[in-house]
Motif scaffolding. Structure first.
Motif, mmCIF file in Angstrom:
data_model
loop_
_atom_site.group_PDB
_atom_site.id
_atom_site.type_symbol
_atom_site.label_atom_id
_atom_site.label_comp_id
_atom_site.label_asym_id
_atom_site.label_seq_id
_atom_site.Cartn_x
_atom_site.Cartn_y
_atom_site.Cartn_z
ATOM 1 N N ASP A 87 -6.391 0.958 -8.344
ATOM 2 C CA ASP A 87 -5.649 -0.067 -9.069
ATOM 3 C C ASP A 87 -4.228 -0.124 -8.533
ATOM 4 N N PHE A 88 -3.890 -1.212 -7.833
ATOM 5 C CA PHE A 88 -2.554 -1.379 -7.291
ATOM 6 C C PHE A 88 -1.721 -2.353 -8.124
ATOM 7 N N ARG A 89 -2.252 -2.789 -9.277
ATOM 8 C CA ARG A 89 -1.481 -3.738 -10.090
ATOM 9 C C ARG A 89 -0.119 -3.160 -10.471
ATOM 10 N N PRO A 90 0.921 -3.953 -10.513
ATOM 11 C CA PRO A 90 0.966 -5.428 -10.485
ATOM 12 C C PRO A 90 1.042 -6.021 -9.089
ATOM 13 N N TRP A 91 0.877 -5.211 -8.057
ATOM 14 C CA TRP A 91 0.986 -5.730 -6.695
ATOM 15 C C TRP A 91 -0.364 -6.219 -6.191
ATOM 16 N N THR A 92 -0.312 -7.039 -5.173
ATOM 17 C CA THR A 92 -1.521 -7.515 -4.510
ATOM 18 C C THR A 92 -1.894 -6.545 -3.399
ATOM 19 N N ALA A 93 -3.134 -6.143 -3.370
ATOM 20 C CA ALA A 93 -3.623 -5.243 -2.331
ATOM 21 C C ALA A 93 -4.960 -5.754 -1.835
ATOM 22 N N ARG A 94 -5.144 -5.733 -0.535
ATOM 23 C CA ARG A 94 -6.399 -6.200 0.062
ATOM 24 C C ARG A 94 -6.585 -5.566 1.441
ATOM 25 N N ALA A 95 -7.805 -5.690 1.938
ATOM 26 C CA ALA A 95 -8.081 -5.235 3.298
ATOM 27 C C ALA A 95 -7.368 -6.151 4.294
ATOM 28 N N PRO A 96 -6.883 -5.609 5.399
ATOM 29 C CA PRO A 96 -6.210 -6.453 6.388
ATOM 30 C C PRO A 96 -7.188 -7.358 7.120
ATOM 31 N N ARG A 97 -6.638 -8.445 7.674
ATOM 32 C CA ARG A 97 -7.398 -9.374 8.494
ATOM 33 C C ARG A 97 -6.762 -9.411 9.879
ATOM 34 N N PRO A 98 -7.505 -9.802 10.896
ATOM 35 C CA PRO A 98 -6.905 -9.855 12.238
ATOM 36 C C PRO A 98 -5.618 -10.658 12.301
ATOM 37 N N GLU A 99 -5.518 -11.721 11.516
ATOM 38 C CA GLU A 99 -4.292 -12.525 11.542
ATOM 39 C C GLU A 99 -3.097 -11.804 10.910
ATOM 40 N N ASP A 100 -3.358 -10.668 10.247
ATOM 41 C CA ASP A 100 -2.271 -9.872 9.670
ATOM 42 C C ASP A 100 -1.601 -8.967 10.699
ATOM 43 N N ILE A 101 -2.162 -8.851 11.897
ATOM 44 C CA ILE A 101 -1.673 -7.858 12.861
ATOM 45 C C ILE A 101 -0.170 -7.959 13.100
ATOM 46 N N PRO A 102 0.405 -9.143 13.342
ATOM 47 C CA PRO A 102 1.864 -9.176 13.574
ATOM 48 C C PRO A 102 2.681 -8.635 12.406
ATOM 49 N N PRO B 113 3.620 -7.691 3.833
ATOM 50 C CA PRO B 113 3.152 -6.308 3.646
ATOM 51 C C PRO B 113 4.324 -5.352 3.416
ATOM 52 N N ARG B 114 4.218 -4.541 2.371
ATOM 53 C CA ARG B 114 5.259 -3.570 2.047
ATOM 54 C C ARG B 114 4.756 -2.136 2.101
ATOM 55 N N ALA B 115 3.448 -1.959 2.180
ATOM 56 C CA ALA B 115 2.860 -0.616 2.282
ATOM 57 C C ALA B 115 1.473 -0.767 2.891
ATOM 58 N N ARG C 227 8.192 3.888 -6.328
ATOM 59 C CA ARG C 227 7.504 3.026 -7.288
ATOM 60 C C ARG C 227 6.076 3.502 -7.543
ATOM 61 N N GLY C 228 5.686 4.603 -6.916
ATOM 62 C CA GLY C 228 4.327 5.106 -7.071
ATOM 63 C C GLY C 228 3.331 4.485 -6.110
ATOM 64 N N VAL C 229 3.820 3.681 -5.155
ATOM 65 C CA VAL C 229 2.907 3.023 -4.217
ATOM 66 C C VAL C 229 2.244 4.050 -3.300
ATOM 67 N N GLY C 230 3.031 5.009 -2.792
ATOM 68 C CA GLY C 230 2.480 6.007 -1.889
ATOM 69 C C GLY C 230 1.385 6.825 -2.537
ATOM 70 N N ARG C 231 1.568 7.188 -3.790
ATOM 71 C CA ARG C 231 0.541 7.969 -4.486
ATOM 72 C C ARG C 231 -0.741 7.149 -4.649
#
Length: 322
Positions: free
Chosen positions: A4-19, A65-67, A93-97
């Motif tokens: 659970d990454f709420r309230p942030w958006t988290a998803r698997a990366p896509r090739p267009e995310d590479i840059p 992307p922030r993490a 913010r607890g993102v790393g954990r």
């Protein structure tokens, strides 16, 4: 994705995310003054070799992307390596954990899919960056190994290259790639933290744009022509900008077990050091497992390499439900 990454958006990366993904990694490396970091071509290799669901990006409200976090499962052992990081502006913010817990969950799913009863989750970081260690310790990880970063100045007194009469020193050209892969697998078969390289992963390793073929070498037997030792080198121009040194880096150095103790690694590394210097580098660098049983640390110290930094390897055994 079960974490659970709420309230942030988290998803698997896509090739267009590479840059943007590569930009995040570079930004974190700059903030932490890391010695090396993955580039866009490394992320391209990820998409070519792994399921995108083995990684996660955490995005801000603008979709930046922030993490990020990633896992890589070993093919032949119940081991999963982790990579990741958090933008300095998003730390505390607890993102790393949450990323680390997601990695453990993903590792468990991978292990269960392979029928394992438990999986070893591993993480590594620069000792100079203390916060990852505190996080790993709080999540039940323990240090199981140390790797040493070693440097050698490329001033006066460079070693001579002395090759035994029964061997021939040659530049590592592409036609040697497959033989070198097989030799690497034999040389590192008993090394902690190593598993055999397949053709695909090896092609990405030796084909990386940072690899310097003019610094990479092989040794062959004169009788029979079998390859018995190799040295793969690279150059990252970002090291100069970030750390002020021009560095020739030894990616891989290996000798067939039947040919150890004959000075072959010393000859290869000595020649590589001379080539670094001839190309205008001021530092030779490498990393070595402090527990290496082949005497590599003593070899490097004998060539005037010195430890400048260490990196702990953390591990947690995650038990899987039957």
């Amino acid at each position: 994705m079960s974490a659970d990454f709420r309230p942030w958006t988290a998803r698997a990366p896509r090739p267009e995310d590479i840059p943007d993904w590569a930009g995040l990694i570079a930004r974190i490396a700059e903030q932490e003054r890391q010695n090396w970091y993955e580039k866009a071509e490394d992320l391209e290799a990820f998409f070519a070799q792994q399921d995108p669901s083995d990684a996660v990006l955490v995005l801000d409200d603008d979709g930046v992307p922030r993490a990020h976090g990633r896992v890589t499962a070993w093919k032949e052992h119940a081991v999963v390596r982790t990579e990741g990081g958090v933008d300095a502006a998003w730390q505390r913010r607890g993102v790393g954990r949450r990323l680390l817990r997601w990695q453990q969950e993903r590792a468990a799913r991978i292990g269960a899919g392979k029928g394992y009863g438990a999986v070893a989750v591993r993480a590594q970081h620069d000792e100079r960056i203390a916060s990852p260690g505190r996080l790993f310790a709080s999540e039940g990880f323990e240090i199981v190994r140390w790797f040493n970063e070693m440097h050698r100045p490329l001033g006066p007194g460079l070693p001579e290259t002395v090759v035994g009469a029964g061997y021939e020193l040659l530049p590592w050209t592409p036609e040697f790639d497959e033989e070198a892969r097989l030799l690497h697998n034999a040389a590192f078969a008993a090394h902690w933290g190593s598993e055999p390289r397949n053709q695909e992963s090896w092609a990405f390793r030796v084909g990386n744009p940072e690899v310097r073929r003019d610094w990479s070498l092989v040794l062959r037997e004169r009788a029979g022509g079998a390859m018995v030792a190799y040295h793969l080198a690279s150059h990252d121009p970002e090291i100069k900008r970030m750390h002020g040194r021009s560095e020739g880096y030894t990616e891989l150095l290996g000798v067939h077990p039947d040919h150890r103790g004959r000075g072959l690694a010393t000859a290869l590394l000595g020649e590589a050091v001379r080539r670094f210097a001839a190309s205008g580098m001021d530092t030779a660098a490498l990393d070595v497992d402090s527990g290496n049983s082949t005497g590599a640390l003593a070899l490097y110290e004998g060539l005037d390499y010195r430890v400048v930094n260490r990196a702990p390897v953390w591990e947690k055994l995650v038990q899987l439900n039957p």
